[in-house]
Scaffold this motif. Structure first.
Motif, PDB file in Angstrom:
ATOM      1  N   UNK A 113      58.030  27.631 -11.648  1.00 52.29           N
ATOM      2  CA  UNK A 113      57.557  27.478 -13.026  1.00 52.29           C
ATOM      3  C   UNK A 113      56.214  26.762 -13.123  1.00 52.29           C
ATOM      4  N   UNK A 114      55.794  26.086 -12.041  1.00 49.09           N
ATOM      5  CA  UNK A 114      54.475  25.455 -12.049  1.00 49.09           C
ATOM      6  C   UNK A 114      53.340  26.449 -11.934  1.00 49.09           C
ATOM      7  N   UNK A 115      53.674  27.709 -11.647  1.00 49.30           N
ATOM      8  CA  UNK A 115      52.682  28.785 -11.582  1.00 49.30           C
ATOM      9  C   UNK A 115      52.730  29.603 -12.873  1.00 49.30           C
ATOM     10  N   UNK A 116      51.745  30.477 -13.052  1.00 47.66           N
ATOM     11  CA  UNK A 116      51.694  31.369 -14.212  1.00 47.66           C
ATOM     12  C   UNK A 116      52.922  32.281 -14.235  1.00 47.66           C
ATOM     13  N   UNK A 117      53.558  32.553 -15.375  1.00 47.62           N
ATOM     14  CA  UNK A 117      53.193  32.102 -16.722  1.00 47.62           C
ATOM     15  C   UNK A 117      53.894  30.840 -17.193  1.00 47.62           C
ATOM     16  N   UNK A 118      54.578  30.116 -16.282  1.00 50.97           N
ATOM     17  CA  UNK A 118      55.193  28.861 -16.665  1.00 50.97           C
ATOM     18  C   UNK A 118      56.700  28.919 -16.715  1.00 50.97           C
ATOM     19  N   UNK A 119      57.278  27.951 -17.441  1.00 46.64           N
ATOM     20  CA  UNK A 119      58.718  27.761 -17.444  1.00 46.64           C
ATOM     21  C   UNK A 119      59.478  28.766 -18.279  1.00 46.64           C
ATOM     22  N   UNK A 120      60.789  28.750 -18.114  1.00 47.49           N
ATOM     23  CA  UNK A 120      61.667  29.688 -18.802  1.00 47.49           C
ATOM     24  C   UNK A 120      62.358  30.585 -17.799  1.00 47.49           C
ATOM     25  N   UNK A 121      63.580  30.992 -18.102  1.00 44.50           N
ATOM     26  CA  UNK A 121      64.340  31.820 -17.158  1.00 44.50           C
ATOM     27  C   UNK A 121      63.926  33.276 -17.330  1.00 44.50           C
ATOM     28  N   UNK A 153      53.115  22.553 -20.628  1.00 49.34           N
ATOM     29  CA  UNK A 153      52.654  23.888 -21.017  1.00 49.34           C
ATOM     30  C   UNK A 153      51.567  23.765 -22.077  1.00 49.34           C
ATOM     31  N   UNK A 154      50.685  22.777 -21.925  1.00 43.24           N
ATOM     32  CA  UNK A 154      49.594  22.595 -22.876  1.00 43.24           C
ATOM     33  C   UNK A 154      48.501  23.625 -22.673  1.00 43.24           C
ATOM     34  N   UNK A 155      47.536  23.631 -23.593  1.00 44.79           N
ATOM     35  CA  UNK A 155      46.449  24.608 -23.517  1.00 44.79           C
ATOM     36  C   UNK A 155      45.619  24.455 -22.249  1.00 44.79           C
ATOM     37  N   UNK A 156      45.625  23.258 -21.651  1.00 42.17           N
ATOM     38  CA  UNK A 156      44.834  23.024 -20.439  1.00 42.17           C
ATOM     39  C   UNK A 156      45.621  23.342 -19.173  1.00 42.17           C
ATOM     40  N   UNK A 157      46.823  23.896 -19.322  1.00 40.58           N
ATOM     41  CA  UNK A 157      47.636  24.156 -18.126  1.00 40.58           C
ATOM     42  C   UNK A 157      48.412  25.462 -18.230  1.00 40.58           C
ATOM     43  N   UNK A 158      47.814  26.469 -18.857  1.00 40.83           N
ATOM     44  CA  UNK A 158      48.421  27.798 -18.924  1.00 40.83           C
ATOM     45  C   UNK A 158      47.403  28.845 -18.488  1.00 40.83           C
ATOM     46  N   UNK A 159      47.874  30.040 -18.226  1.00 39.43           N
ATOM     47  CA  UNK A 159      47.028  31.161 -17.795  1.00 39.43           C
ATOM     48  C   UNK A 159      46.200  30.777 -16.570  1.00 39.43           C
ATOM     49  N   UNK A 160      44.864  30.871 -16.673  1.00 40.50           N
ATOM     50  CA  UNK A 160      43.986  30.626 -15.526  1.00 40.50           C
ATOM     51  C   UNK A 160      43.962  29.170 -15.094  1.00 40.50           C
ATOM     52  N   UNK A 161      44.583  28.283 -15.875  1.00 43.20           N
ATOM     53  CA  UNK A 161      44.572  26.853 -15.576  1.00 43.20           C
ATOM     54  C   UNK A 161      45.885  26.383 -14.941  1.00 43.20           C
ATOM     55  N   UNK A 162      46.783  27.312 -14.610  1.00 40.41           N
ATOM     56  CA  UNK A 162      48.097  26.915 -14.097  1.00 40.41           C
ATOM     57  C   UNK A 162      48.238  27.310 -12.632  1.00 40.41           C
ATOM     58  N   UNK A 163      48.566  26.390 -11.710  1.00 42.00           N
ATOM     59  CA  UNK A 163      48.872  24.992 -11.978  1.00 42.00           C
ATOM     60  C   UNK A 163      47.649  24.127 -12.236  1.00 42.00           C
ATOM     61  N   UNK A 222      45.155  29.928  -9.891  1.00 42.05           N
ATOM     62  CA  UNK A 222      46.201  30.518 -10.728  1.00 42.05           C
ATOM     63  C   UNK A 222      46.823  31.776 -10.124  1.00 42.05           C
ATOM     64  N   UNK A 223      46.373  32.162  -8.941  1.00 40.41           N
ATOM     65  CA  UNK A 223      46.802  33.465  -8.395  1.00 40.41           C
ATOM     66  C   UNK A 223      47.967  33.361  -7.419  1.00 40.41           C
ATOM     67  N   UNK A 224      48.719  32.230  -7.450  1.00 42.59           N
ATOM     68  CA  UNK A 224      49.883  31.999  -6.595  1.00 42.59           C
ATOM     69  C   UNK A 224      49.497  31.634  -5.173  1.00 42.59           C
ATOM     70  N   UNK A 225      48.291  31.997  -4.745  1.00 41.93           N
ATOM     71  CA  UNK A 225      47.780  31.511  -3.476  1.00 41.93           C
ATOM     72  C   UNK A 225      47.410  30.033  -3.624  1.00 41.93           C
ATOM     73  N   UNK A 226      47.283  29.345  -2.508  1.00 41.57           N
ATOM     74  CA  UNK A 226      46.949  27.924  -2.521  1.00 41.57           C
ATOM     75  C   UNK A 226      45.786  27.685  -1.561  1.00 41.57           C
ATOM     76  N   UNK A 227      45.230  26.480  -1.524  1.00 40.67           N
ATOM     77  CA  UNK A 227      44.148  26.209  -0.569  1.00 40.67           C
ATOM     78  C   UNK A 227      44.578  26.338   0.887  1.00 40.67           C
ATOM     79  N   UNK A 228      45.891  26.384   1.138  1.00 36.23           N
ATOM     80  CA  UNK A 228      46.388  26.520   2.507  1.00 36.23           C
ATOM     81  C   UNK A 228      46.850  27.957   2.736  1.00 36.23           C
ATOM     82  N   UNK A 229      46.154  28.730   3.566  1.00 35.43           N
ATOM     83  CA  UNK A 229      46.570  30.120   3.832  1.00 35.43           C
ATOM     84  C   UNK A 229      48.019  30.173   4.309  1.00 35.43           C
ATOM     85  N   UNK A 230      48.752  31.139   3.772  1.00 35.21           N
ATOM     86  CA  UNK A 230      50.151  31.281   4.126  1.00 35.21           C
ATOM     87  C   UNK A 230      51.099  30.566   3.189  1.00 35.21           C
ATOM     88  N   UNK A 231      50.580  29.717   2.298  1.00 33.53           N
ATOM     89  CA  UNK A 231      51.422  28.984   1.343  1.00 33.53           C
ATOM     90  C   UNK A 231      51.182  29.506  -0.060  1.00 33.53           C
TER      91      UNK A 231
END
Length: 496
Positions: free
Chosen positions: A467-475, A438-448, A453-462
């Motif tokens: 917790x690897x997505x924004x906003x990170x870990x924690x329940x 959860x460093x400064x280089x891996x939060x907000x627009x940099x996560x993952x 950072x928008x939960x979409x991936x380079x593969x359509x449909x995936x």
């Protein structure tokens, strides 16, 4: 795997988790730190208790603490909209000038909104907010307080689950991240940490499952995924199970770590080299080991045995062992940096069975130890060596004995999960409980990673929803909730 429960209030309300069996048990006080000199510090949601306890060490700090808590609460309110909404669309994968321009506008609006909200805090708070985001936790806490045990108790939230120390730049943000969110609408530093889940953390998943089934979902367990099914076009349209079964779907949400999702589940040579490298070389390091114990009696802490004989407030919250000063935390971290498990580990102990009578027989108790720092590959041995594992476990128990004499003799049995165990048994790459640093280089627009950072991936449909997505870990449920909103948006676009 969690230290406490701090679910997003939106997540809990929308799924009506209380109606589906989720029961949260208040911990008050929420924190107990015994000291080797015979003193102790209790903290929690009770302002009068906090002032009285801190005053034992410093009247100045007792007066400053309420201001510190109020400031962090203001910062949390500022950050709430960023937690409960997806970041701007990725610039990558957009084909037209209009799409790229629209996304640039979204990103600009994201930062404009953040800065506008920060400006509404007032000049001093705005400066303090930026300082908290960028500074080491040690700097933040030293500016507020003079008492070692208070600073160390608060500092554990800045380093938990990581290989960082309190002097690492950006650990101030991690300190804030761990006090964000609401539980049952409560606010406050210790309010968000002041819950156990009755029946254990698995009860959260059970409640979500019940809500999903009521909405028509079909849940299959004990069905290991071996690979994602990817069409020649690059679209993901299902998963292949370990038993050979193919499950088809137009949308796949992965709660696995980014590394496991893209490096293990996606077939080779499907993703671009640039994206693959960014995922592969993200920071998945961890210094965390978990030990779960069964004991035949509660630990008796010598610092308060005469004041609270038997079960008392010292047993209800998180018990901080080996962290009487930030220097002790740094020393423990330095051992791990040099490839060795900490000689005096930082231990967070919880005893949920004090409040939750459903998880242990009468007179017996369940204790959880959250331990740092333990390198993934220690230089002086191997976690695969039973004698090496036992030696480290006994080191932890002996340290607890210093504060609670006789603790070791109360142990009926224990289960130990080192970083490689967490990776193998739970799928946490590197043993990292947040699916990545959860460093400064891996939060907000940099996560993952940058551009995705928008939960979409380079593969359509995936989509990524863990917790690897924004906003990170924690329940808090925020990554899954936000990802679900994106999937619904994309589904509606297909219908139009």
């Amino acid at each position: 795997m969690s230290r406490s429960s701090y679910c997003s209030i939106e997540f809990v309300r929308e799924l009506e988790l209380a109606r589906h069996g989720l029961k949260l048990l208040k911990r008050n006080p929420s924190s107990f730190t015994p000291c080797s000199d015979g003193r102790y510090l209790l903290l929690g949601p009770d302002n009068e208790l906090n002032h009285s306890e801190i005053s034992k060490f410093s009247k100045r700090d007792a007066d400053a603490y309420s201001r510190y808590e109020s400031q962090l609460e203001r910062f949390c309110k500022l950050m709430d909209p960023l937690l409960d909404s997806p970041p701007p669309e990725s610039l990558q994968g957009t084909s037209s000038f209009q799409d790229r321009f629209k996304n640039k506008v979204h990103i600009s609006a994201f930062w404009t909104c953040l800065l506008h909200q920060a400006a509404s805090l007032g000049q001093k708070d705005m400066v303090d907010f930026m300082d908290l985001l960028l500074s080491p936790a040690s700097k933040v806490l030293n500016n507020w307080f003079e008492t070692d045990v208070l600073k160390a108790t608060l500092a554990t939230d800045a380093v938990i689950g990581s290989t960082a120390n309190v002097c690492t730049p950006g650990s101030g943000y991690v300190l804030l991240h761990h006090v964000m969110g609401e539980t049952n609408g409560d606010r406050g530093i210790w309010s968000v940490h002041a819950r156990y889940v009755e029946g254990g953390m698995g009860s959260v998943s059970m409640a979500i499952g019940h809500a999903a089934k009521e909405a028509g979902a079909h849940i299959v367990t004990s069905a290991e995924v071996s690979q994602l099914v990817v069409e020649d076009s690059g679209k993901v349209n299902g998963v292949l199970l370990a038993d050979g079964t193919r499950v088809h779907s137009s949308s796949i949400l992965s709660n696995a770590t980014p590394y496991k999702t893209f490096m293990e589940f996606v077939p080779k040579n499907v993703l671009s080299d640039d994206f693959t490298r960014s995922i592969k070389y993200s920071d998945y390091s961890s210094g965390t080991t978990k030990i779960n114990l069964a004991v035949d009696k509660l630990p008796e802490f010598h610092c308060c045995k005469s004041i609270y004989p038997g079960s008392g407030p010292q047993h209800t919250g998180t018990i901080h062992i080996g962290s009487e000063s930030m220097e002790e935390i740094d020393s423990a971290c330095l051992d791990a940096v040099n490839g060795l498990p900490s000689r005096r580990p930082v231990i967070e102990m919880t005893i949920p069975s004090v409040l939750d009578k459903t998880i242990s027989p009468p007179g017996k108790h369940v204790i959880n130890l959250f331990i740092q720092y333990t390198p993934y590959k220690p230089l002086d041995g191997s976690w695969g060596d039973p004698s090496y594992r036992e030696s480290f476990a006994q080191r932890c128990f002996t340290l607890i004995d210093e504060y609670a004499p006789g603790f070791s003799s109360s142990i009926i049995g224990y289960d130990m999960l080192t970083p490689p165990d967490l990776e193998r048994e739970i799928g946490l790459t590197g043993g990292n409980i947040f699916h990545g640093a959860m460093g400064l280089d891996s939060i907000f627009l940099m996560r993952p990673v940058k551009g995705w950072s928008s939960y979409r991936t380079p593969l359509p449909g995936l989509y990524l929803c863990g917790s690897g997505a924004h906003p990170g870990g924690g329940v808090m449920g925020a990554p899954g909730r936000n990802a679900a909103q994106i999937v619904l948006q994309d589904f509606k676009k297909k219908l139009n």
